[in-house]
Every structure is written in C-alpha cells, then in structure tokens.
Write a protein that holds these residues in place. Structure first.
Motif, PDB file in Angstrom:
ATOM      1  N   THR A   1       0.545  -1.132  -0.097  1.00  0.00           N
ATOM      2  CA  THR A   1      -0.132  -0.041  -0.081  1.00  0.00           C
ATOM      3  C   THR A   1       0.763   1.192  -0.037  1.00  0.00           C
ATOM      4  OG1 THR A   1      -1.364  -1.190   1.677  1.00  0.00           O
ATOM      5  CG2 THR A   1      -2.017   0.987   1.125  1.00  0.00           C
TER       6      THR A   1
ATOM      7  N   CYS B   1      -2.719  11.979   5.300  1.00  0.00           N
ATOM      8  CA  CYS B   1      -2.013  12.272   3.878  1.00  0.00           C
ATOM      9  C   CYS B   1      -0.787  12.057   3.916  1.00  0.00           C
ATOM     10  CB  CYS B   1      -2.501  13.442   3.577  1.00  0.00           C
ATOM     11  SG  CYS B   1      -2.015  15.062   4.514  1.00  0.00           S
TER      12      CYS B   1
ATOM     13  N   GLN C   1       0.308  13.310  -1.186  1.00  0.00           N
ATOM     14  CA  GLN C   1       1.135  13.884  -2.081  1.00  0.00           C
ATOM     15  C   GLN C   1       1.459  15.269  -1.444  1.00  0.00           C
ATOM     16  OE1 GLN C   1      -0.218  13.570  -5.794  1.00  0.00           O
ATOM     17  NE2 GLN C   1       1.119  11.946  -6.266  1.00  0.00           N
TER      18      GLN C   1
ATOM     19  N   MET D   1      -4.201  14.275  -0.457  1.00  0.00           N
ATOM     20  CA  MET D   1      -4.580  13.019  -1.205  1.00  0.00           C
ATOM     21  C   MET D   1      -4.984  13.038  -2.311  1.00  0.00           C
ATOM     22  SD  MET D   1      -4.769  10.449   1.484  1.00  0.00           S
ATOM     23  CE  MET D   1      -6.346   9.625   1.691  1.00  0.00           C
ATOM     24  N   ARG D   2      -3.954  12.212  -3.234  1.00  0.00           N
ATOM     25  CA  ARG D   2      -4.667  12.169  -4.444  1.00  0.00           C
ATOM     26  C   ARG D   2      -4.758  10.740  -4.873  1.00  0.00           C
ATOM     27  NH1 ARG D   2      -0.659  15.937  -7.461  1.00  0.00           N
ATOM     28  NH2 ARG D   2      -1.787  17.847  -7.059  1.00  0.00           N
ATOM     29  N   GLU D   3      -6.025  10.342  -5.073  1.00  0.00           N
ATOM     30  CA  GLU D   3      -6.033   8.802  -5.424  1.00  0.00           C
ATOM     31  C   GLU D   3      -5.625   7.809  -3.974  1.00  0.00           C
ATOM     32  OE1 GLU D   3      -4.238   8.165  -8.998  1.00  0.00           O
ATOM     33  OE2 GLU D   3      -5.841   9.624  -9.878  1.00  0.00           O
ATOM     34  N   ARG D   4      -5.976   8.672  -2.978  1.00  0.00           N
ATOM     35  CA  ARG D   4      -5.511   7.506  -1.694  1.00  0.00           C
ATOM     36  C   ARG D   4      -4.148   7.584  -1.503  1.00  0.00           C
ATOM     37  NH1 ARG D   4      -9.216   2.453  -1.926  1.00  0.00           N
ATOM     38  NH2 ARG D   4      -8.780   2.521   0.581  1.00  0.00           N
ATOM     39  N   ILE D   5      -3.402   8.325  -2.273  1.00  0.00           N
ATOM     40  CA  ILE D   5      -1.938   8.418  -1.923  1.00  0.00           C
ATOM     41  C   ILE D   5      -1.455   9.847  -1.444  1.00  0.00           C
ATOM     42  CG2 ILE D   5       0.414   8.199  -2.812  1.00  0.00           C
ATOM     43  CD1 ILE D   5      -0.903   6.190  -4.786  1.00  0.00           C
TER      44      ILE D   5
END
Lengths: 276, 280, 280
Positions: free
Chosen positions: A34, A58, A248, A242-246
């Motif tokens: 993940t 995040c 940044q 968060m971008r697409e659950r990642i």
C-alpha cells in the motif's frame, strides 16, 4: 545582501537563510503493497521551522518517520527516492541500508504526539540517552541535564525533584521533558509530530512558545493540524493532500505565501475551509 | 421484576448450580482442615519426617520442593525471557517461524504432565545421566512451565506502550539498551506474574516428578541427590503409607497455601501492569 | 550497552525461542525413540488388544484407552454444564460482591494441586461411594473427582468468554422483551460459544492428561468396565504405577502409551486452535 535572504517574515522569528539541511527528491513511502506517500520533493532549510499541514491520513507522519528512519521499526515499510542530510559540502545518504541509524538519530531528534517519557525518574530520562551515547562523567552529565531542562523552561519547575518519576509530571511538562530529552543529545534537526495536540490549551501555548524559541538554533520540522499554530511559528509550510488515496506534497513555500496567497486550489480550499 | 415462572426457575437453577459447587469446595476444605489442622504446627514445618512420614514433619521435603522449584525457575526464567523477547521483537511482521514456534509452545503447554515425566526420565535421568535427582526433576519442571511463562511474558511485552519503543529508537538507543532500561522494567509485572503462575503450576506437580526427582525423603545434600517434593509426599502418604492421612492432609494444607500465595501474587502483579497502563 | 550487544541480541534470543519450540520435537522424538523397542517388534497391532500383561509380552492398550476416554467423557459431561451454569451465575445472576467472591473461589480451586483432589477423593469420596456401590474406587468416582478438578477452569474460561459479549447485544435482546433465560441461552451463550468451547476442550485435555487425581480413586484394574462403578485403569495411571520397575520392552510399552497420550492431546489442541476466531 545575501540573495537568499528572504527578508522579514511576519510570522515567526525574523529571518533565516534558505540553506538546505535536508534535501528530499521523489520520496515515496509504502507499507507492504500500500503506497501512502509518493513523489515528495522539497528542501528543509537550516535553522528554519517548516510546518507540515494537511488533512489526516495524507502521509505527513510517514514523511516525518522517513526522515530519521523510524520507518525501519514498521514491518513492511519501504522508503524510496533520494533523501540527503546536507552538511556544508558533505551530504549523507539517509536511505543507505548501511547507514549508522543510531548516529543519524542522534543528529535528528524526534518528539511524538503523545508525550512518551520513559517510566523512570526525570533525571534518568535524560541520563539514559547520554549514557547510551557514551557519556559517563557525572559532572558533564549534570551540566547537560541542567542545560537541556533550562532550554525547555522546565529547570525551575523540577530542579528539586529530579529523582521523581517522570510520569508524575503534567502532560505539558512531560512533553517539554521529551523535548529536553531530544535536545540533550545536541541534535541538528528536530522532528515534531503534532507535539501540542494531546495537551490542554495552556500547556499547548507554553510548548508552542518554547518551540518557537528553538528556531535559528535547530532545524525544526513540525506536523500540525492547528493552522493558526503553523502560521504563528512556521517560516515555511508544506501542504500535503491526498490524490487517489496516496499522500502527496501539493505546495511548499514561505508560510506567509501559503497562507495569504496559496497557488494551488486545494491549498486555498483547505486553508479557506479551516478558516471559515 | 415481574418474571415468568420459567425464568424464575432458570434463575433458581443457576443459583443452585453455583451454591452446590461452592458447597462441594467448602466440603473439601473443611475435610482437609479437620483432618490436617491438628497436625499443623511450626514443628511440622521444621522437623524431618519420621516413620515414612507418619511422624515428624516435612522439613526435608520443603527444602527439596524449594530446590526443585529453584532449578525449574532458574532455567525457565532466562530462557523464557529470551524467547519472549525474540517473539515480541522480531516476529511483529508476522512470518512463519514465529507462528510455528507459538504453535509448538501451545502444543507443549497442553501436554499431560506424565508425558513430561516420561521425557524427563528418558532425557535428563537416563540420557544425560542425571539419575533420580533434584536437577532432573527441576529441569523437567522447567520444560513444563516454559511455554506458559513465555506466552505470559510475550503478552506483557506486547502490552508495553509502543511510544516508549519508538521514543527509545528515536533517541538512537540500541535495542538492547531500550530493552534493559525501558521495555523489560515496564513489563516487570507480567514477568513476575508469569513466574508466579509457573511456580504455582510447578509446586502442584506430582506426576512429572515421581520418576525424575524420586521419592527419597532425606534432607538433600546437593542438587544431584534425589528429593521428594511436597506433592509427591502427599501422594505417597495417602497411597502407600497406612495411617499417613493426617500428615497427608497437613501437607496438603501447606501445599494449597503455597500455591494460593503464588497465584494471588500473580494476580496482583498482572493487575499492577493493567493499572500502570491505564495511568498513562 | 553497546552495538555489539545488539548484534548478539537477535541470535541469542532466537536460539532461546528455538530451543523452547524444539522441546516439543525433542519430546516427541524421545518418546518415539524410547517406544521403538516395543513398536519395532510386532508393530502397532500388538497394542490393540485388551490384555495388558507386559511381562508376558501382552501390550493391549484398548481397555485402558477406553477407560481413559470414558473417565474424561464423564468428567466433561458433568463439568461442562455445571461450569457454564457457574459462569452464567457469576456473570449475570449474582450480586456484584458475591460474583467477585465466587470468581475468587473458582480461581482458588483452579490452583489446587491435583494430588489434593485425589487425596480428598481417596479419603472422603471413595468410602462414601463404597457404601452405596462397592468397591468405591471406580470409573464413576474418578469421573467425579476429575469433574471437580476441571470445573473451575471450564467455568473461568466460560466466564471470560461471556464477559466479552458486548453489552449492546444483551441490551438489544432485553429491549425485545426476551426473558432472562432466553437472553442468556439464546443470545449470550451462542455469542460466547467459541470461548466456551475452548474452555471445554482445555478441560477435556486436562482430564485426559491427569494422572494423580485419577490414579488415587479409579481402582486401577485393567479391564473393560461393565458398569460405571467398576474399577478401571487409565493410561496415565498405568505409566505412573509401572514406570518405577519397568525395564526393556515393558518400559518401551509405557512410552508407547505416553506417545499415544501426547498425540491425543496435540490433536485436541489442533482442533481447539481451529476454533479460535481468525484475526482479520
């Protein structure tokens, strides 16, 4: 005039020279399969306070943990990219598997969200790291302990009960003791993970003031959910999102610019939302 | 409460069950006390057994018991502590080895004591040539209490605040320093509780000892002498010695008191661990 | 404490954990090795018969196996419902102060050495049963004493399982207007069934593996019991009774019964492990 001097910053101590102390390029952290943080690039400037802001989850704490390799403690954690500790012309690769992690952590101290003084006496809490790093002389130990406790404004409060259990202190005192415990090793960089969020407002204010007094002498990286606090004490701010659950890094800059003239819409929305 | 008749009956049945169980246990204690209390005295504890235990006391038997317990704890404690530390520190990510070791320990914990006795006899007494001795008996008991001790300590270590572990690492402390100065002291109540549980179990043990440490009721002169444990003494008096019942009951009272103390201490220590965690 | 201590920490503690786990393998290995003389001549088949005359080469374990299972079954049949009733009583029926006292009594009883239960059974229960159904020392008495011995364990584990049932579930049942009996038997017990079953299995393992308490009250005649009041000899008792003088193939035969017990209990432990809820 030094071209790097930014001039006076409204919030925080007068000014600081943006000399990179930590240089981070394309940093990514993942736990197992993940990914939690990707593509983070920024410089942490020497002697400045850099505030990490953004919503929960995040990757701010993961980022902080990567900086002193505390990610090593988490099973399955992987850190990729480039992470260097810059010291004049020398630079140290922090992601080198053969790195002396103990020496690194001596140079990069850490304060946690929940105060975590060891279940020992106040004195032993400060003595333990010193002894473990090879300092044995009693007078030198005593001197360093007094200095560290004075630096965090705790000396007058506890000088008569250094042998009392540290856990008997109040929450705010415990957190200042933890900061003293980090300072006693004379680190260059202090990482702080929401150091005030578990404290009541008064204790929080005391700790915040103390952190502010550290700037200039130490490079401080602080995660905080309190935007007002970030604005008060930060020289620089980094906004994570968060971008697409990642997680940044969306925007990095001087504190004043981030708060007053954010470039990225997400930053503006977050700061605006929190303010409104 | 306006309860329906069936409900009333059910409640009465529960009361009945609990009261009858309590009554049987009371009966057991009253019998033991009636039979043994008369023989119980300071002399009983401090004099040697005579006439196969019908007369005299249990001094040499208490000494043997304590020596056997000493050997058992002296071996099981360091090995168990090390094993628990390893399980707690190095198998956090999961992994097959840790799982397999835990499984083996659980299997070992459920093994009948007579099987430990057989193993102890074959391995310590015969194979290692220790014969019927306090050493053989103690080592057999060490093997028997090891799994329970390891799992108790491992649970205690797992309950230690992770903030301390991370704080120690962030200060650049070595793992051994963090263990020695922070983690193990914090888990001390669990370690104590594990030890007490083990001692309680070991002190109560008979079957694992009859053919490892033996029957000899003389005062042991060294660890390689045979020595009779208190539980074995009770067994021998009641099964093989006519007229030994009074002293068997008195010995049983001493043994129950010993085991109860160990268990109470274990409970108190684990409770201390709990409150300490809550205090944070 | 320096870094060299850290370099030693992992291998040292790993060796201890490994040693603890290898104990199981070593134990089974030694049991097998010691059993080998008996197993090698005639194989498994010679252990199937009913006749146990080891000195004449008859190693039939069937009668003792059946006795072992019968005694354990009787004990668990008595202890499981009664233990569950005690747990329900302590959790839901008793006033708080009484519940705490009752739990303390159960904990105390769980710690009483098995030899003390055996002694009490021998001096009190056997004469009592003998007046009614001579000779007194019998399958029935052994089952009774064992039931008493494992009841506290079953009750305490069932209580722990019941205590873990979320309050909201019970409140929900009460809000539906269910009687207390229905709430407990249809909601609480099913919700705690894994923990209760685990306790019963642990009790069963202890009953199968118990030596002293059974040995002292079962009469120890090797035979297929015609009624529950016949004396019987169980596997564990057989080992304890004959190990003292057994040599050669006879000794090996005893180790075979030990191996059988070990495998029986391991099988039970494996079954119990499968009952445990999987961690997410």
């Amino acid at each position: 005039m030094n071209p790097h001097t930014l001039g006076c910053i409204e919030a925080g101590t007068p000014c600081c020279v943006p000399v990179p102390h930590l240089s981070i390029e394309n940093l990514a952290v993942s736990y197992g399969d993940t990914p939690v943080l990707s593509d983070v690039s920024l410089d942490i400037y020497k002697g400045c306070i850099t505030a990490l802001i953004g919503p929960s989850g995040c990757g701010k704490t993961s980022f902080l943990n990567a900086l002193n390799r505390l990610t090593d403690l988490i099973p399955g954690a992987r850190v990729e990219g480039r992470l260097r500790l810059v010291d004049g012309a020398n630079s140290l690769d922090l992601l080198d598997p053969g790195l002396d992690v103990r020496a690194l952590r001596r140079r990069v101290g850490m304060i946690f969200q929940r105060p975590n003084p060891f279940p020992l006496s106040i004195r032993r809490n400060l003595e333990l790291p010193l002894r473990e790093h090879g300092m044995r002389r009693a007078d030198a130990l005593a001197h360093k302990i007094e200095t560290a406790l004075s630096d965090v404004g705790l000396w007058e409060e506890v000088r008569d009960r250094l042998d009392a259990p540290a856990l008997a202190l109040s929450g705010g005192q415990q957190q200042r003791l933890c900061i003293a415990r980090a300072l006693v090793l004379e680190p260059e960089i202090l990482l702080m993970d929401e150091p005030c969020s578990a404290l009541d407002p008064i204790a929080s204010g005391v700790v915040e003031e103390m952190i502010q007094s550290l700037s200039g002498r130490y490079t401080v990286v602080i995660v905080t959910h309190n935007l007002a606090q970030a604005r008060r004490i930060g020289n620089y701010a980094a906004f994570f999102w968060m971008r697409e659950r990642i997680g940044q890094l969306v925007e990095f800059g001087r504190c004043r610019q981030i708060f007053d003239a954010p470039v990225h819409p997400a930053t503006a929305a977050y700061i605006g939302g929190m303010r409104g | 409460m306006h309860s329906v008749p069936g409900d009333r009956l059910f409640g009465l049945a529960l009361w009945g069950a609990a009261l009858s169980v309590a009554a049987v246990f009371a009966w057991l204690f009253v019998d033991l006390a009636r039979l043994g209390l008369g023989a119980l005295s300071w002399d009983f504890i401090t004099t040697a057994p005579e006439n196969a235990g019908r007369d005299g006391g249990i001094a040499s038997i208490l000494v043997s018991t304590l020596l056997i317990l000493g050997v058992a704890v002296g071996v099981a404690a360091p090995v168990g502590l090390g094993a628990a530390v390893w399980l707690n520190t190095y198998t956090r990510a999961g992994g097959g080895t840790g799982r397999r070791i835990r499984l083996a320990l659980d299997g070992l914990a459920g093994m009948p004591s007579i099987v430990f006795g057989l193993f102890g006899n074959a391995f310590f007494s015969v194979y290692l040539g220790l014969g019927f001795s306090i050493l053989s008996g103690g080592l057999t008991l060490a093997a028997m209490i090891l799994p329970v001790f390891i799992r108790t300590v491992e649970a205690g270590l797992g309950a230690v605040d992770d903030g301390w572990r991370r704080g120690a690492a962030a200060l650049g402390l070595t793992q051994s320093a963090a263990l020695a100065h922070v983690i193990l002291p914090a888990a001390a109540p669990a370690i104590g509780a594990g030890l007490m549980l083990g001692i309680g179990r070991a002190a109560a043990e008979t079957a694992a000892l009859i053919f490892t440490s033996g029957y000899v009721d003389r005062m042991p002169e060294s660890l390689s002498d045979s020595g009779r444990a208190l539980a074995v003494h009770i067994y021998d008096l009641s099964m093989n010695v006519a007229g030994g019942d009074t002293h068997a009951a008195a010995s049983a009272l001493v043994l129950v008191a010993l085991v109860a103390c160990a268990n109470l201490l274990a409970v108190a220590l684990s409770r201390r661990l709990l409150t300490r965690r809550l205090a944070l | 404490m320096n870094r060299s201590a850290d370099a030693l920490l992992a291998p040292l503690t790993a060796a201890m954990a490994g040693a603890a786990a290898l104990l199981l393998a070593g134990m089974l290995g030694f049991l097998l090795a010691e059993s080998w003389p008996a197993l090698a001549h005639g194989g498994w088949l010679r252990f199937v018969g009913l006749a146990w005359y080891p000195l004449e080469g008859h190693f039939g374990l069937a009668a003792m196996c059946i006795a072992t299972l019968a005694v354990a079954a009787l004990a668990i049949l008595l202890a499981a419902p009664l233990g569950l009733a005690c747990a329900l009583f302590a959790r839901f029926q008793a006033p708080p102060a009484l519940a705490a006292g009752f739990r303390g009594l159960l904990a105390l009883m769980a710690g009483v050495p098995s030899v003390v239960y055996g002694f009490w059974g021998l001096t009190v229960l056997v004469p009592l049963v003998a007046r009614w159904q001579p000779p007194g020392a019998s399958l029935f008495t052994a089952g009774l004493v064992l039931a008493l011995m494992i009841l506290p364990t079953v009750a305490l584990l069932a209580h722990a399982a019941l205590a873990a049932v979320p309050r909201s579930l019970l409140d929900g049942a009460a809000a539906l207007g269910l009687t207390q009996r229905a709430t407990l038997l249809k909601v609480a017990v099913p919700a705690a069934r894994r923990g209760i079953a685990g306790g019963v299995l642990l009790g069963l393992a202890r009953a199968l593996g118990e030596t002293m308490a059974v040995l002292m009250v079962a009469g120890n005649v090797v035979q297929l019991p015609a009624s529950v009041f016949d004396p019987v000899r169980v596997l564990t008792a057989n080992i304890a009774l004959e190990m003292a003088y057994a040599t050669g193939t006879h000794r090996a035969g005893l180790f075979v019964s030990g191996l059988l017990l070990a495998l029986l209990v391991l099988g039970l432990a494996w079954f119990a492990a499968r009952l445990e809820p999987r961690h997410a």
